[in-house]
Design a protein around this motif. Structure first.
Motif, PDB file in Angstrom:
ATOM      1  N   LEU A 145       6.179   1.093 -15.923  1.00  0.00           N
ATOM      2  CA  LEU A 145       5.781  -0.282 -15.595  1.00  0.00           C
ATOM      3  C   LEU A 145       5.315  -0.966 -16.872  1.00  0.00           C
ATOM      4  O   LEU A 145       4.434  -0.462 -17.561  1.00  0.00           O
ATOM      5  N   TYR A 186       9.957  -1.537 -14.185  1.00  0.00           N
ATOM      6  CA  TYR A 186       9.291  -2.598 -13.426  1.00  0.00           C
ATOM      7  C   TYR A 186       8.473  -3.404 -14.423  1.00  0.00           C
ATOM      8  O   TYR A 186       7.998  -2.871 -15.418  1.00  0.00           O
ATOM      9  N   TYR A 214       3.580  -2.638  -6.277  1.00  0.00           N
ATOM     10  CA  TYR A 214       4.545  -1.572  -6.556  1.00  0.00           C
ATOM     11  C   TYR A 214       5.091  -0.996  -5.246  1.00  0.00           C
ATOM     12  O   TYR A 214       6.289  -0.777  -5.097  1.00  0.00           O
ATOM     13  N   GLN A 263       8.877  -0.655  -3.832  1.00  0.00           N
ATOM     14  CA  GLN A 263       9.405   0.675  -3.513  1.00  0.00           C
ATOM     15  C   GLN A 263      10.147   0.709  -2.190  1.00  0.00           C
ATOM     16  O   GLN A 263      11.006   1.545  -1.985  1.00  0.00           O
TER      17      GLN A 263
END
Ligand code: UDP
Ligand code: MG
Length: 315
Positions: free
Chosen positions: A4, A92, A111, A115
């Motif tokens: 990330l 991400y 997140y 997902q």
């Protein structure tokens, strides 16, 4: 492990940066244990004149997950966001303000939303405008109502720049290489499915906002020019309307003259009409000028930002 990238634009944030830094490092550790997610933090120093840059140099030396990019001058938050996207390595990507107005605790939730595979963007949306001057809220609402009527891009009231994107959505934003960057419009324009996560407005942890009322007003005009050509159509419609009124007026005057002769009268009316027409012409010219100016800047193909220094210079 997926990575990330946390992109943080900073402009004169020396007071809030230490707070932000410790909060984000804590949160990154939590994300790592909860989701097996690695994080890199990419600070963009947008030409700060205070102690922001030395702080960033320091963080980079202390922690290898920290990177930074320092601009040669202040290019604006939009440029910083774009630069961050260009340099991000992550699978991400998330944008966060350095003043802790974007609660780090929401990262996990964002997140998770991505997902599920159903969404490409997870964005924080303010449910209130607490702590904001009422006049600013009023004009903000007005702006959103108006722009949504005249633009194809979807503008969501309360939508913040605090959003997490998949690599695919990030690439879509990167593909929009325009010079006049209005990110609220760009986010809306690229489409993709967005999961809106509500949050309550948080006051800035330290330092001051960079936005004056005047600055916001100019910013909103830029947004309209960047994402709608309706004002141009309005000035054409006004032109047609005026012509129609004039034709009807002329016919009326001719008939009147033929029937009753031509006593000189109506001088004040004439003056008012001249002023009205002159004003409308000026306004239309101004509107066209706005678009022309933007086109002019766009055709120059200037870079969106210029880098003076990165973490590689201190590592
Ligand atoms: N910012 C920036 N360049 C600018 C102005 C602001 O990078 O020219 C950054 C700023 O450091 C902060 C974020 O953009 O991290 C949001 O700015 P601010 O808090 O002043 O805006 P507000 O939250 O009041 O909308
Ligand atoms: Mg802020």
């Amino acid at each position: 492990m997926p990575l990330l990238t946390i992109i943080v634009p900073c402009y004169n944030e020396q007071e809030s940066l230490p707070h932000f830094y410790s909060a984000i490092v804590d949160e990154a550790a939590k994300l790592n244990t909860a989701y097996a997610l690695d994080a890199e933090i990419l600070f963009i120093n947008d030409g700060s004149q205070d102690g922001t840059l030395p702080l960033l140099r320091q963080y980079t030396v202390d922690d290898e997950r920290i990177r930074y990019l320092s601009f040669s001058r202040n290019f604006g938050k939009e440029a910083a966001i774009f630069a961050g996207l260009e340099k991000a390595f992550g699978d991400y990507i998330v944008f966060m303000d350095a003043d802790l107005q974007h609660p780090p605790a929401m990262l996990g939730q964002m997140y998770e939303a991505l997902q599920t595979g159903e969404y490409d963007i997870a964005a924080a949306r303010r449910v209130d405008r607490k702590g904001e001057p009422p006049i600013r809220s009023f004009f903000a609402r007005l702006f959103y109502q108006m722009i949504n009527k005249i633009s194809k891009a979807d503008f969501v009231d309360g939508a913040s720049d605090y959003r997490m994107l998949t690599r695919q959505a990030a690439n879509a934003i990167l593909s929009m290489g325009e010079y006049n960057r209005f990110s609220k419009g760009i986010f809306g324009w690229i489409g993709f499915k967005t999961s809106w996560i509500p949050y309550e407005n948080v006051e800035r942890v330290a330092g001051e906002t960079k936005w004056s009322f005047w600055g916001l007003l100019i910013y909103s005009i830029e947004g309209i020019v960047a994402f709608s050509t309706t004002p141009l159509a309005i000035s054409s419609v006004l032109g047609i309307l005026f012509c129609l009124v004039a034709v009807i007026g002329i016919i009326g005057v001719i008939i009147k003259t033929v029937i009753w002769g031509d006593p000189v009268a109506g001088y004040p009316t004439l003056t008012c009409l001249l002023l009205l027409i002159g004003g409308t012409l000026q306004l239309s010219l101004g509107i066209i000028g706005q678009y022309l100016a933007k086109t002019y800047l766009e055709t120059k193909k200037r870079p969106i930002y210029i880098v003076r220094e990165t973490e590689e210079d201190v590592k």
